[in-house]
Motif scaffolding. Structure first.
Motif, PDB file in Angstrom:
ATOM      1  N   ASP A 364     -37.169 -38.738   3.669  1.00 63.62           N
ATOM      2  CA  ASP A 364     -36.201 -38.159   2.649  1.00 63.62           C
ATOM      3  C   ASP A 364     -36.864 -38.261   1.321  1.00 63.62           C
ATOM      4  OD1 ASP A 364     -34.337 -38.195   4.647  1.00 63.62           O
ATOM      5  OD2 ASP A 364     -33.455 -40.129   4.453  1.00 63.62           O
ATOM      6  N   ASP A 365     -36.186 -37.458   0.250  1.00 64.76           N
ATOM      7  CA  ASP A 365     -36.734 -37.322  -0.963  1.00 64.76           C
ATOM      8  C   ASP A 365     -36.894 -38.613  -1.725  1.00 64.76           C
ATOM      9  OD1 ASP A 365     -37.143 -34.607  -0.376  1.00 64.76           O
ATOM     10  OD2 ASP A 365     -35.077 -34.084  -1.065  1.00 64.76           O
ATOM     11  N   ASP A 366     -35.923 -39.451  -1.638  1.00 64.46           N
ATOM     12  CA  ASP A 366     -35.700 -40.706  -2.348  1.00 64.46           C
ATOM     13  C   ASP A 366     -36.561 -41.774  -1.532  1.00 64.46           C
ATOM     14  OD1 ASP A 366     -33.924 -40.967  -0.087  1.00 64.46           O
ATOM     15  OD2 ASP A 366     -32.388 -41.631  -1.366  1.00 64.46           O
ATOM     16  N   ALA A 367     -37.069 -41.425  -0.441  1.00 65.85           N
ATOM     17  CA  ALA A 367     -37.916 -42.578   0.201  1.00 65.85           C
ATOM     18  C   ALA A 367     -39.383 -42.182   0.208  1.00 65.85           C
ATOM     19  CB  ALA A 367     -37.451 -42.758   1.669  1.00 65.85           C
ATOM     20  N   LEU A 368     -39.676 -40.957  -0.513  1.00 65.98           N
ATOM     21  CA  LEU A 368     -41.131 -40.645  -0.566  1.00 65.98           C
ATOM     22  C   LEU A 368     -41.979 -41.732  -1.592  1.00 65.98           C
ATOM     23  CD1 LEU A 368     -43.360 -38.692  -0.164  1.00 65.98           C
ATOM     24  CD2 LEU A 368     -42.780 -37.414  -2.663  1.00 65.98           C
ATOM     25  N   THR A 369     -43.068 -42.302  -0.852  1.00 66.31           N
ATOM     26  CA  THR A 369     -43.837 -43.218  -1.626  1.00 66.31           C
ATOM     27  C   THR A 369     -44.674 -42.615  -2.359  1.00 66.31           C
ATOM     28  OG1 THR A 369     -45.007 -43.721   0.339  1.00 66.31           O
ATOM     29  CG2 THR A 369     -43.106 -45.164  -0.128  1.00 66.31           C
ATOM     30  N   TYR A 370     -45.239 -43.093  -3.410  1.00 62.02           N
ATOM     31  CA  TYR A 370     -46.307 -42.455  -4.252  1.00 62.02           C
ATOM     32  C   TYR A 370     -47.553 -43.539  -4.281  1.00 62.02           C
ATOM     33  CZ  TYR A 370     -42.835 -39.351  -6.078  1.00 62.02           C
ATOM     34  OH  TYR A 370     -41.872 -38.529  -6.287  1.00 62.02           O
ATOM     35  N   ASP A 371     -48.624 -42.802  -4.390  1.00 63.42           N
ATOM     36  CA  ASP A 371     -49.922 -43.524  -4.294  1.00 63.42           C
ATOM     37  C   ASP A 371     -50.257 -43.933  -5.817  1.00 63.42           C
ATOM     38  OD1 ASP A 371     -52.998 -43.115  -5.395  1.00 63.42           O
ATOM     39  OD2 ASP A 371     -52.916 -43.607  -3.186  1.00 63.42           O
ATOM     40  N   ALA A 372     -50.125 -45.348  -5.783  1.00 66.49           N
ATOM     41  CA  ALA A 372     -50.115 -46.137  -7.051  1.00 66.49           C
ATOM     42  C   ALA A 372     -51.242 -45.360  -7.957  1.00 66.49           C
ATOM     43  CB  ALA A 372     -50.427 -47.508  -7.146  1.00 66.49           C
ATOM     44  N   ALA A 373     -52.438 -45.386  -7.574  1.00 64.23           N
ATOM     45  CA  ALA A 373     -53.378 -44.770  -8.400  1.00 64.23           C
ATOM     46  C   ALA A 373     -53.231 -43.528  -8.828  1.00 64.23           C
ATOM     47  CB  ALA A 373     -54.975 -44.639  -7.577  1.00 64.23           C
ATOM     48  N   ALA A 374     -52.714 -42.400  -7.925  1.00 58.30           N
ATOM     49  CA  ALA A 374     -52.367 -41.227  -8.424  1.00 58.30           C
ATOM     50  C   ALA A 374     -51.331 -41.149  -9.456  1.00 58.30           C
ATOM     51  CB  ALA A 374     -52.179 -40.345  -7.163  1.00 58.30           C
TER      52      ALA A 374
END
Length: 465
Positions: A364-374
């Motif tokens: 889900d769009d609100d469950a997308l996790t982001y690469d911290a470095a990026a």
């Protein structure tokens, strides 16, 4: 008719060394229009487990190595093995021995100290003993010429009889030994050609003598070198080696593993990639190498990627859901599945890689996790003005195809007076959570308009909080 066999012991999983031997034996039989037979050597009663047998059968089936006739289980053939021992006793080619293991060890030490071959000295040959507690049956090694193996891989191998001794045929517990059982089983299964690892080469002269003593035709033998790691040492898990079914679980296609293992010790010119039909047509033992091959995990992955690119989308669509589910991701519907295969078929080396790379499409769009470095590098400070302008442009877009989006993005950066690298990498992170994905316009088309807008808005909101 050429008949080959594969005879694994079910004391563990089928690993790639055994799988390669099975493939070579299968190809030799199929090339000659002969039979490939399977025997499970389950005489080790403590370590042979049904689950290991099931896993071996499953691995062979996954590799596409079909066998002819019923599977033979060695343990069920003990009566035939005992009959062969009795035949040799009746013919005076074997005898009962009462020497204890400690006495035999002492004989060997005495011979070693005298600079001779450490072996049993034959002292029970003429005692005329019969069965009794602790006694074994030994083969009577007669004087004669060297035992010569015209090996299909190693060439001419000769062993002096002085190097051999009166080997045990029947243990003190009444169990036939490996060399006797193998000879009886191969003969009665009609095996004409035996391909196996070179670690079995020391057994071959002993088995040839048993064939001769029993009055049976000796098959042709070929011993393939073992597989080494890149450092030239015996292959192990630290070199990247796995059991066959582990490669399946990692998402390597079976044809890639078969192709790789065949080329690991066999060649047909400079050709690297073979269809199964080409392998069957081209395979001969003449081109088997007598030198150890070195396992290269990266080359296997390259081959797997090639076969994924060549695989029909329908086949990948049937296989991929299981790998997606194993990643803890929702199983894609037909539309998402088609988008995943379209996006990642040209770049994935395994089905696990494909499933992992597709995660951003499935969450889900609100469950997308982001690469911290990026996130820190590309979205801090946020390219707010660029994102807000793009958001307005995307909201007005009628067509949301890859072609239309490619034109829209080019037009937008030109009007904004920036280079594409100022928009592209941050936008990729906003949409996928990381920096690695297929072409941006194709990625956006796969996500669809609503999801692209939602993810850009989420980043703008979070970065302003």
């Amino acid at each position: 008719m050429t008949t080959t066999r594969f005879a694994p012991s079910p004391t563990g999983a089928l690993h790639i060394g055994g799988a390669r031997t099975a493939i070579f034996s299968w190809l030799l039989a199929r090339n000659q229009g002969g039979a490939f037979r399977l025997r499970i050597e389950d005489t080790d009663r403590e370590r042979s487990l049904p689950e290991h047998t099931a896993a071996i059968l499953e691995a062979l089936a996954w590799l596409g190595l079909d066998w002819d006739d019923e599977t033979v289980y060695q343990r069920q053939r003990e009566a035939r093995h005992l009959a062969a021992v009795q035949q040799l006793l009746d013919q005076g080619k074997a005898y009962w021995c009462e020497c204890t293991p400690e006495e035999v060890d002492a004989m060997r030490e005495t011979a070693r100290a005298a600079g001779k071959k450490p072996k049993y000295d034959g002292r029970c040959r003429c005692k005329g003993l019969g069965p009794g507690p602790g006694r074994v049956v030994r083969f009577l090694l007669e004087d004669g010429p060297r035992v010569v193996v015209e090996d299909m891989v190693k060439g001419h191998v000769a062993v002096e009889r002085e190097e051999l001794d009166d080997m045990i045929l029947l243990r003190s517990d009444g169990a036939p030994v490996y060399n006797l059982a193998v000879v009886v089983d191969d003969h009665e299964m009609g095996v004409t050609h035996v391909l196996r690892g070179e670690d079995h080469l020391p057994n071959t002269p002993k088995q040839m003598l048993l064939y001769q003593a029993l009055g049976w035709e000796t098959p042709r033998f070929g011993h393939v070198p073992l597989i080494h790691g890149a450092d030239g040492k015996k292959l192990s898990k630290r070199h990247g080696a796995r059991a066959v079914l582990e490669y399946r679980d990692e998402g390597v296609l079976p044809e890639a593993l078969v192709n790789y293992l065949v080329r690991l010790g066999w060649a047909c010119g400079d050709q690297e990639i073979f269809s199964r039909e080409e392998l069957i047509k081209s395979f001969t033992t003449d081109n088997l190498s007598s030198s150890p091959a070195r396992f290269d995990p990266e080359k296997l992955l390259w081959l797997s990627g090639h076969y994924i690119k060549e695989a029909p989308a329908e086949r990948l669509a049937a296989l991929l859901p299981a790998y997606v589910e194993a990643q803890g991701l929702p199983v894609p519907g037909p539309e998402d599945l088609a988008a995943i295969i379209h996006l990642f078929k040209p770049r994935a080396r395994t089905l696990v890689e494909m499933a992992q790379a597709a995660a951003f499409l499935l969450v889900d769009d609100d469950a997308l996790t982001y690469d911290a470095a990026a996130l820190g590098k590309l979205l801090s400070p946020p390219p707010r003005a660029l994102f807000e302008g793009l958001l307005a442009r995307l909201e007005q877009a009628d067509a949301f195809t890859a072609e239309a989006l490619e034109g829209l993005l080019k037009e937008y950066v030109a009007e904004a007076g920036v280079k594409f690298k100022e928009l592209g990498p941050p936008l990729r992170v906003a949409l996928t959570g990381g920096t690695n994905s297929p072409d941006l316009s194709h990625t956006m088309a796969a996500l669809g308009k609503a999801r692209c807008l939602a993810r850009i808005r989420r980043v703008l909101k979070e970065q302003s909080a």
